[in-house]
Write a protein that holds these residues in place. Structure first.
Motif, PDB file in Angstrom:
ATOM      1  N   HIS A 199     -10.957  -0.060  -1.524  1.00 43.55           N
ATOM      2  CA  HIS A 199     -10.445   1.308  -1.561  1.00 43.55           C
ATOM      3  C   HIS A 199     -10.065   1.650  -2.996  1.00 43.55           C
ATOM      4  O   HIS A 199      -9.354   0.884  -3.668  1.00 43.55           O
ATOM      5  N   ARG A 246      -8.087   3.937  -4.274  1.00 44.80           N
ATOM      6  CA  ARG A 246      -6.688   4.244  -4.577  1.00 44.80           C
ATOM      7  C   ARG A 246      -5.742   3.139  -4.141  1.00 44.80           C
ATOM      8  O   ARG A 246      -4.822   2.787  -4.850  1.00 44.80           O
ATOM      9  N   ARG A 247      -5.965   2.597  -2.921  1.00 46.10           N
ATOM     10  CA  ARG A 247      -5.019   1.605  -2.383  1.00 46.10           C
ATOM     11  C   ARG A 247      -5.422   0.166  -2.664  1.00 46.10           C
ATOM     12  O   ARG A 247      -4.666  -0.744  -2.396  1.00 46.10           O
ATOM     13  N   ASP A 277      -9.370   0.520   7.410  1.00 47.20           N
ATOM     14  CA  ASP A 277      -8.894  -0.711   6.767  1.00 47.20           C
ATOM     15  C   ASP A 277      -9.426  -1.911   7.528  1.00 47.20           C
ATOM     16  O   ASP A 277      -9.392  -1.965   8.761  1.00 47.20           O
TER      17      ASP A 277
END
Length: 1010
Positions: free
Chosen positions: A234, A236-237, A266
Motif C-alpha cells: 500500500h 500510503r499505509r 489488506d
C-alpha cells in the motif's frame, strides 16, 4: 520431532494462505470486472440519450420553451444522473439549459462545441473540469443537431458528475462487505486512461495522483486491458494488500474511456479468520502426516505431469480440427444473422454468397441468387451499365466511385418494384482474384419517417404563422399532401346553422388532372354518416378506404374512377372537444391502411384543434374582459346600494320606532290610530326594500339557525308558482313528513331554491314539470359516498328535478364557474349557480348535478342533519310583557334620532339609561358612573371610535358588563377584520321598540359572550 512438526505446519499454513489470497484476489477481480461492466452500460445509456435528443431536437431546434422543458424533464426523470444539460445554436450560444445561469453564454470557442461541429458526430469527453461546472469533475457527451438536409443547427451537451459514477462502485462494494463472515473494508480507486486518480475511497480530498507514474504494480499491470489480481504494498499505509483490477472496454457503439477500476483488501484481513485455526491444526497433525504427505505429493505430481502431457497432445489435434469447423460455422452464422443484407460477387459480377437478410430485402432465395449476375436481379435497368463500368474501372485502376463508402440508391425487388436502399461495397484481393462484398440496408421505413417528420414540421410552421383556421388548413393540406405523396386534399368545414359539412377549400398536385372531381366535391354537402366526410364526422376518428372506386358508401366513386383516384383517407378536426371540420386526402394508387400514418394525421388534427382552441381562447379572453368590466360595474352599484341601505336603515329605525310608540299610546278607536298604522306599514315596506338592496349587493347578514327545510319550501310555494308560470310549467313537491332539521340561513336557502327554479324554467321554454323533493339520507360506505364526496353520517337532501333539455358533460364540468352561462348573450350573468355553490358550501353542504342531453336535470343538495328542533319566528308582542327591567344600560349611538328613540323605548320599559353620543363620551360615562352598568348597547360604525373598540376598552374597567351591537351596515370593514366576534349579540337595523326591548332582555338574561 518438534522442529519437524513446526516445519510441516508452517508449510501447510503457507499453502492455505496462498490459496486464500488467490481466492480473495479472484473475488476482487470479479468485483472490478462487474463495476467496469456497469460503468460501460451506464455511460452507453447516456451516450444514447445524447444521440436520441439530437435527433428529436432537429425538428424543433428553434422552440426554446420546448427544448428547456424537455431538458428539465430528462434531468428530473434520470435524477441524480445528470449534473446539467444544455442546447446551443449554430454559433455556440446556449439557448436552453437546466441551469438558467448558462443561458445566453457563448461556448462557440469551447473544445467540445468545436469538435462536435467539425466531426459531425457525438463527442465523448473524459473526466475533466469545465468552466461552467464549478470545478466538479464530470463526464461530457456532446452531439451535433443536424436536420434532414444536413444543416448544422447546434449541439446538445450533457454533463454527468463523477459522484454518480462513483455510486456504481460503492453499491458493488457494499454488497461484498455485507456478506456474513466478511472481515475488514474494501478500498477502491478509479484511474483515467493515463493513470490519473479521479475516484479514491481513501482520500477525503482527491489529490492529483498518477499511480502509473508512481509505479504501483496493479496500475501498471492493468494497462494491457486484461483483468487480474496481485499482491503489492500500500502506497500510503505500507502494508501488504491484495488488489483486483479491470478496465472498461465500452459497450455497443460507445467506445468507452478505458478507465481502470482497482479494488484492494489488506492481506491480514483476508487471512485473519483462519490463521489461528490453521496454526493449531498444522502443529497437531504435522508429526503423523508429514512423511505420508511428502510421498503422496511426489507421486501425484509425477503421474499428473505424465497424464497432462498425453492429454494435451490429444486435445491439440482435436481442437485444431474443431476450431476450423467452428470458425466456418461462426462466420456463416454471423453473416446470416446480420441485420444488413450481405452479398458477395466476383470480378465478373456473379453472386458467390447471399445471406438470409438479402433474401428478406430482395425476395430472391440463396439458391436462386447464387451463380447469377447481380445486376440482373437487384439493379434497375437504367443503372446496370454504370454498375458494370464501375467494376471495370476498379479492376483497371484500383479506384471505384462508390467503393468503401455508404451511398443511397434505388434497388429492384424480385416482384419488379423499386425501393430505396443504403449500400456500401468493399473490395478485397485473394491471391490474384478480386471479390466485392456489398452491405445493403432497406431504408424504406427511414425515408417514410423522414417524410412524415418533414410533414409534421411543415404543419407546425404553418400553424405558427397563420392567424385563423381558414388560413391555416389549406396550407396544411398542401404541406401534408406534397410530403406524403398524396395527390388531392379537401377541407370540409361544419356549417352549424344547417348542420352539414361544406367544402371550404381544396388542393391538388400539378401532376393530376382532377378538375371534374373537384367541381363535384365543391357542389356537395354531407350530413353525419353520409359519404367519407360524414363517416369521419359521425365516428369522430380517421377513416381509411383502400380503393374508393369499389366502396359502395363513397358517393363520388364514379367521378373518382374517371380521374383515376383510388386510395383515400380522412381525419376530423376538433376544437374544444367538438368537431369543426374534416380533411380528406386522395391518391391515384390503391393504398392499404397505414396505422403509423393514421396516428400521424390524428396528431396533425390535434395540433389544428389546439390552434383553433387558441384562437377561441383569445376570443374568450376578450369576452372575459367585458364580463370583468360588467362585474366591476355591478360591484360599484352594489356598494352604492349597501351605503344607501345603511343610511336608510337609520331613518327607518326612527320612523318605525316612533310610530310603534305612538300606536301604543293611541286607542284603537282614535282617528289617528289608523293613519299611524299606515305610516308603520309604509315603514315596514321600506324596510323590505332595504333588505332587497342588501341582498342585491350581497351584503345581507348571515344568520344561521336551525331550519325546517319543508317549511321553507312550502312558504315559497306561491311565489315559485308565479315565477314558473302555472300555465306552462307544473310544480310538484314530494316532501318527507319526518324530515330532519338543518342549520343554515333561511334567506340564503330561499335564494338557492329560487336560483335553481329559474334555471329549470329557462331549460323548459315550451313547458314541463319541476319536482322539489326532500329526504332524510344516511350516507355510509358505498358508491354514493364516493360519487358525491360526502362524509359518512346523516344528511337532509333537497332535490330539484326538471324535464328540460339537459346538459352535456362538457357543460356540467363548468357549471359552478363564475360567469359561465349557457344562455344567450345579455340574458344571463353566469353568477346564479356559483352563488348557489357558495351558499351550500358555507352551510356545510354538498351539491351535485346529474344531467343528460334531452333527459332533464336533477340537482341534489345534501345538508348535514342536526339534532335540534327548528326555530320558529318570535312575535314581538308575545315577549313584550317579559321585556321590562330595571338594569342600567349605557347607550352609545351617533345618530341623534336613533339615539332618542332607543333611549325613550328603554326608559318606558323601566331601564336606567346612560346616553353617549360617541365612543369617548361612552368611556367617560362608564368611568364616572358609580353604580353597576349591566349592558353596553352600542352602534358598530361610529366616528372617532367604533363600537367594538368601545366594548374592548370598557370591559377592561367593567369585566362583568354585557354587550349588544346594533347596525344596518354589515359590509363595514370592522366585520371582516374580526371586530365583531361570531356569537356576539347583534341587533340589525331597522328594528322596532318591541324587538329592541326583547333583544335587550334576552342578552341581560343570557350568559355573557366574550
Amino acid at each position: 520431532m518438534t522442529v519437524l512438526t513446526l516445519g510441516i505446519g508452517t508449510f501447510l499454513l503457507g499453502y492455505v494462505e496462498r490459496r486464500l489470497v488467490a481466492a480473495s484476489g479472484e473475488e476482487l477481480k470479479l468485483a472490478a470486472e462487474e463495476v467496469s461492466d456497469k460503468l460501460d452500460r451506464l455511460l452507453f445509456e447516456r451516450y444514447g440519450d445524447a444521440q436520441m435528443m439530437a435527433q428529436a431536437f432537429a425538428l424543433r431546434s428553434s422552440d426554446r420553451a420546448y427544448l428547456t422543458s424537455y431538458l428539465k424533464w430528462m434531468k428530473t426523470t434520470y435524477a441524480p444522473v445528470y449534473f446539467w444539460l444544455g442546447v446551443t445554436n449554430q454559433q455556440g450560444v446556449m439557448i436552453a439549459s437546466t441551469e438558467d445561469s448558462l443561458i445566453g453564454q457563448d461556448f462557440g470557442q469551447s473544445q467540445w462545441f468545436q469538435s462536435a461541429r467539425v466531426r459531425r458526430k457525438i463527442v465523448a469527453d473524459d473526466v475533466g473540469g469545465h468552466q461552467t461546472d464549478n470545478g466538479i469533475k464530470i463526464v461530457a457527451f456532446t452531439a451535433p443537431i443536424i436536420d434532414s438536409p444536413g444543416n448544422f443547427l447546434g449541439v446538445i451537451t450533457t454533463r454527468i458528475a463523477i459522484l454518480t459514477v462513483e455510486e456504481v462502485t460503492t453499491r458493488t462494494i457494499r454488497s461484498l462487505e455485507n456478506r456474513a463472515g466478511f472481515v475488514g473494508l474494501i478500498e477502491y480507486q478509479m484511474l483515467t486512461r493515463q493513470g490519473d486518480v479521479f475516484v479514491d475511497s481513501g482520500l477525503a480530498h482527491k489529490g492529483n495522483l498518477n499511480l502509473r507514474t508512481m509505479g504501483l504494480p496493479s496500475a501498471v499491470a492493468s494497462q494491457d486491458g486484461r483483468p487480474g489480481f496481485l499482491e503489492e504494498d500500500h502506497l500510503r499505509r505500507h502494508v501488504r494488500i491484495v488488489t483486483g483490477y479491470a478496465s472498461t472496454k465500452g459497450f455497443g457503439e460507445f467506445p468507452g474511456f478505458n478507465w481502470t477500476v482497482l479494488m484492494r483488501r489488506d492481506r491480514d484481513d483476508v487471512l485473519q479468520p483462519i490463521r489461528s485455526v490453521l496454526w493449531k491444526v498444522g502443529a497437531a497433525g504435522a508429526v503423523v502426516w508429514f512423511p505420508l504427505l511428502v510421498l503422496l505429493l511426489w507421486s501425484t505430481a509425477r503421474l499428473r505431469a505424465e497424464y497432462r502431457q498425453a492429454q494435451q497432445e490429444s486435445a491439440w489435434a482435436r481442437a485444431a480440427e474443431a476450431a476450423l469447423l467452428q470458425s466456418q460455422e461462426r462466420n456463416r452464422a454471423i453473416v446470416d444473422t446480420a441485420l444488413d443484407g450481405v452479398i458477395t460477387i466476383d470480378a465478373a459480377g456473379i453472386v458467390t454468397d447471399w445471406n438470409a437478410q438479402a433474401t428478406a430485402i430482395f425476395g430472391w432465395t440463396r439458391e436462386e441468387a447464387l451463380g447469377r449476375l447481380l445486376s440482373e436481379m437487384i439493379i434497375p435497368a437504367r443503372d446496370r451499365e454504370a454498375h458494370a463500368r464501375g467494376i471495370r474501372e476498379y479492376l483497371k485502376t484500383g479506384v471505384g466511385p462508390v467503393l468503401n463508402r455508404r451511398i443511397e440508391i434505388a434497388a429492384r425487388h424480385k416482384d419488379g418494384r423499386e425501393f430505396p436502399v443504403e449500400l456500401s461495397v468493399s473490395p478485397a484481393r485473394i491471391g490474384e482474384a478480386y471479390i466485392f462484398s456489398a452491405f445493403v440496408r432497406d431504408i424504406t421505413d427511414r425515408r417514410r419517417t423522414e417524410r412524415r417528420l418533414a410533414s409534421q414540421y411543415a404543419v407546425t410552421r404553418v400553424l405558427a404563422e397563420a392567424v385563423t383556421l381558414e388560413e391555416a388548413v389549406p396550407k396544411i393540406i398542401q404541406a401534408v399532401g406534397e410530403s406524403l405523396e398524396w395527390e388531392l386534399g379537401v377541407f370540409w368545414r361544419l356549417d352549424k346553422p344547417s348542420g352539414v359539412l361544406r367544402c371550404l377549400d381544396q388542393w391538388k398536385a400539378a401532376t393530376i388532372d382532377a378538375d371534374e372531381f373537384v367541381m363535384v366535391t365543391r357542389q356537395q354537402s354531407f350530413k353525419p354518416g353520409t359519404g367519407l366526410p360524414g363517416r369521419i364526422w359521425e365516428r369522430g376518428q380517421p377513416v381509411w378506404i383502400s380503393d374508393i372506386t369499389i366502396d359502395a358508401d363513397f358517393i363520388r366513386a364514379e367521378v373518382a374512377a374517371k380521374v383515376g383516384l383510388h386510395g383515400a383517407f380522412g381525419f376530423p378536426i376538433r376544437v374544444g372537444g367538438e368537431i369543426e371540420g374534416v380533411i380528406e386526402f386522395f391518391s391515384r394508387q390503391v393504398r392499404e391502411p397505414d396505422d403509423e400514418l393514421i396516428n400521424m394525421v390524428a396528431d396533425v388534427g390535434l395540433k389544428i384543434g389546439q390552434f383553433g382552441e387558441r384562437a377561441r381562447a383569445e376570443d374568450a379572453l376578450h369576452q372575459t374582459e367585458a364580463q370583468l368590466r360588467q362585474s366591476q360595474k355591478m360591484e360599484a352599484v352594489g356598494r352604492l346600494a349597501g351605503g344607501v341601505a345603511h343610511d336608510f336603515n337609520n331613518l327607518l329605525t326612527v320612523i318605525r320606532g316612533y310610530s310603534e310608540l305612538i300606536l301604543s299610546r293611541l286607542t284603537s278607536g282614535d282617528p289617528s290610530h289608523r293613519e299611524m298604522e299606515e305610516v308603520k306599514k309604509a315603514a315596514d315596506r321600506a324596510a323590505g326594500l332595504t333588505r332587497q338592496l342588501l341582498a342585491f349587493s350581497r351584503r345581507q347578514f348571515v344568520a344561521a339557525k336551525v331550519v325546517d327545510l319543508n317549511a321553507v319550501v312550502m312558504n315559497m310555494d306561491g311565489m315559485l308558482r308565479r315565477l314558473l308560470g302555472e300555465d306552462i310549467i307544473e310544480l310538484c313537491t314530494d316532501l318527507e313528513q319526518q324530515l330532519g332539521s338543518i342549520k343554515a340561513d333561511p334567506g340564503q336557502v330561499e335564494q338557492v331554491i329560487m336560483n335553481l327554479a329559474v334555471n329549470a324554467r329557462d331549460a323548459m321554454p315550451t313547458g314541463g314539470r319541476l319536482t322539489i323533493e326532500t329526504r332524510n339520507v344516511m350516507i355510509g360506505k358505498g358508491p354514493r359516498r364516493e360519487t358525491m364526496m360526502l362524509e359518512e353520517g346523516p344528511y337532509v337532501m333537497l332535490a330539484l328535478q326538471d324535464t328540460g333539455h339537459g346538459m352535456s358533460e362538457e357543460t356540467q364540468s363548468h357549471l359552478f364557474e363564475p360567469f359561465f352561462t349557457t344562455k344567450e348573450k345579455g340574458k344571463g350573468t353566469g353568477l346564479g349557480l356559483s352563488t348557489v355553490y357558495g351558499i351550500v358550501k358555507q352551510s356545510g353542504g354538498t351539491i351535485g348535478i346529474e344531467s343528460k342531453p334531452g333527459r332533464g336535470t336533477t340537482c341534489k343538495i345534501f345538508f348535514p342533519r342536526v339534532d335540534e328542533d327548528a326555530q320558529g319566528s318570535h312575535v314581538a308582542g308575545e315577549a313584550a310583557g317579559r321585556a321590562r327591567g330595571r338594569e342600567t344600560i349605557l347607550l352609545v349611538e351617533d345618530d341623534p334620532a336613533v339615539r332618542g328613540l332607543v333611549h325613550e323605548a328603554l326608559r318606558m320599559n323601566g331601564y336606567h339609561v346612560l346616553v353617549a353620543r360617541h365612543g369617548i363620551e361612552a368611556l367617560l360615562s362608564g368611568a364616572k358612573h358609580m353604580g353597576p352598568i349591566h349592558l353596553l348597547l352600542t352602534d358598530v360604525v361610529m366616528p372617532q371610535m367604533s363600537g367594538p373598540e368601545v366594548a374592548e376598552k370598557l370591559t377592561v374597567l367593567r369585566p362583568e358588563i354585557k354587550v349588544l351591537y346594533m347596525s344596518g351596515y354589515p359590509d363595514h370593514p370592522v366585520f371582516s377584520q374580526g371586530g365583531v366576534k361570531r356569537g356576539t349579540a347583534f341587533l340589525q337595523k331597522p328594528f322596532t321598540p318591541n324587538v329592541l326591548t326583547q333583544k335587550v332582555r334576552e342578552v341581560l338574561d343570557g350568559i355573557k359572550v366574550a
